[in-house]
Design a protein around this motif. Structure first.
Motif, PDB file in Angstrom:
ATOM      1  N   THR A  66       0.852  -1.182   0.000  1.00  0.00           N
ATOM      2  CA  THR A  66       0.000   0.000   0.000  1.00  0.00           C
ATOM      3  C   THR A  66       0.898   1.244   0.000  1.00  0.00           C
ATOM      4  O   THR A  66       2.086   1.155  -0.252  1.00  0.00           O
ATOM      5  N   TRP A 118      -3.406   7.147   4.588  1.00  0.00           N
ATOM      6  CA  TRP A 118      -3.170   5.872   3.911  1.00  0.00           C
ATOM      7  C   TRP A 118      -4.108   5.696   2.729  1.00  0.00           C
ATOM      8  O   TRP A 118      -5.162   6.332   2.653  1.00  0.00           O
ATOM      9  N   ASN A 119      -3.715   4.820   1.837  1.00  0.00           N
ATOM     10  CA  ASN A 119      -4.478   4.522   0.627  1.00  0.00           C
ATOM     11  C   ASN A 119      -5.933   4.171   0.946  1.00  0.00           C
ATOM     12  O   ASN A 119      -6.835   4.534   0.214  1.00  0.00           O
ATOM     13  N   ASN A 120      -6.194   3.492   2.059  1.00  0.00           N
ATOM     14  CA  ASN A 120      -7.555   3.084   2.411  1.00  0.00           C
ATOM     15  C   ASN A 120      -8.331   4.159   3.155  1.00  0.00           C
ATOM     16  O   ASN A 120      -9.460   3.942   3.577  1.00  0.00           O
ATOM     17  N   ASP A 147      -7.429   5.586   6.124  1.00  0.00           N
ATOM     18  CA  ASP A 147      -7.023   5.695   7.525  1.00  0.00           C
ATOM     19  C   ASP A 147      -5.998   6.812   7.675  1.00  0.00           C
ATOM     20  O   ASP A 147      -5.227   7.084   6.746  1.00  0.00           O
TER      21      ASP A 147
END
Length: 180
Positions: A48, A72-74, A76
């Protein structure tokens, strides 16, 4: 004629800046800090990535910290609070409402210290380490081992750029990237 000159100047400026940025990305600055002020950078981590971006200053327990948001990519997020005092880089730890030393100008290779919550043991390995990433062959890096309960990483820092990568069991698992 003025339009052609303006276009040529603009093209020269773009290419000259791009070359300088690429050089700084891989070369850093000999006299720079291992924790320099960077407004935004992208870091790969395992499979990631995250962006680390300066968000201004925050006062905690009466002390002023530079605030960095890691997104973060997601989606978070993690927030880092760092400040410099007397050659030390200090990180505010929310868990303990106190500080952990991230770096001290006076540390010599072999010096060990613990995070404020005692969950991480750091050890300064070298000021002359190397790290090959998909983007650069780095030299003259500071290497810091971080031993957690179940895993040990080696983090690498470049003067003038800061954190540029990490290894796990000798294999690269994180690195800074110029690709956005």
């Amino acid at each position: 004629m003025k339009k052609i000159a303006a276009i040529l100047f603009l093209l020269y400026s773009v290419f000259a800046t791009a070359q300088k940025e690429a050089q700084n990305f891989c070369d850093g600055e000999k006299d720079g800090s291992y924790f320099p002020f960077i407004t935004k950078k992208k870091l790969l981590w395992a499979d990631t990535f995250y962006f680390e971006e300066y968000k201004g200053e925050t006062v905690l327990n009466g002390k002023k910290y530079n605030t960095y948001l890691q997104t973060w990519n997601n989606g978070d997020t993690t927030t880092l609070y760092l400040r410099e005092q007397d050659g030390k880089i200090l990180q505010y730890e929310k868990c303990c409402e106190s500080e952990t030393i991230r770096y001290d100008d006076f540390f010599e290779p072999g010096h060990s210290w613990k995070s404020q919550d005692k969950k991480i043991t750091y050890k300064l390995l070298s000021y002359d380490s190397k790290l090959d990433t998909p983007y650069c062959k780095y030299e003259h890096l500071m290497a810091v081992q971080a031993e957690y309960d179940k895993v040990t990483f080696v983090y690498y820092y470049q003067k003038g750029y800061g954190y540029i990568g990490a290894t796990l069991k000798g294999k690269i698992m994180s690195c800074a990237t110029p690709e956005w």
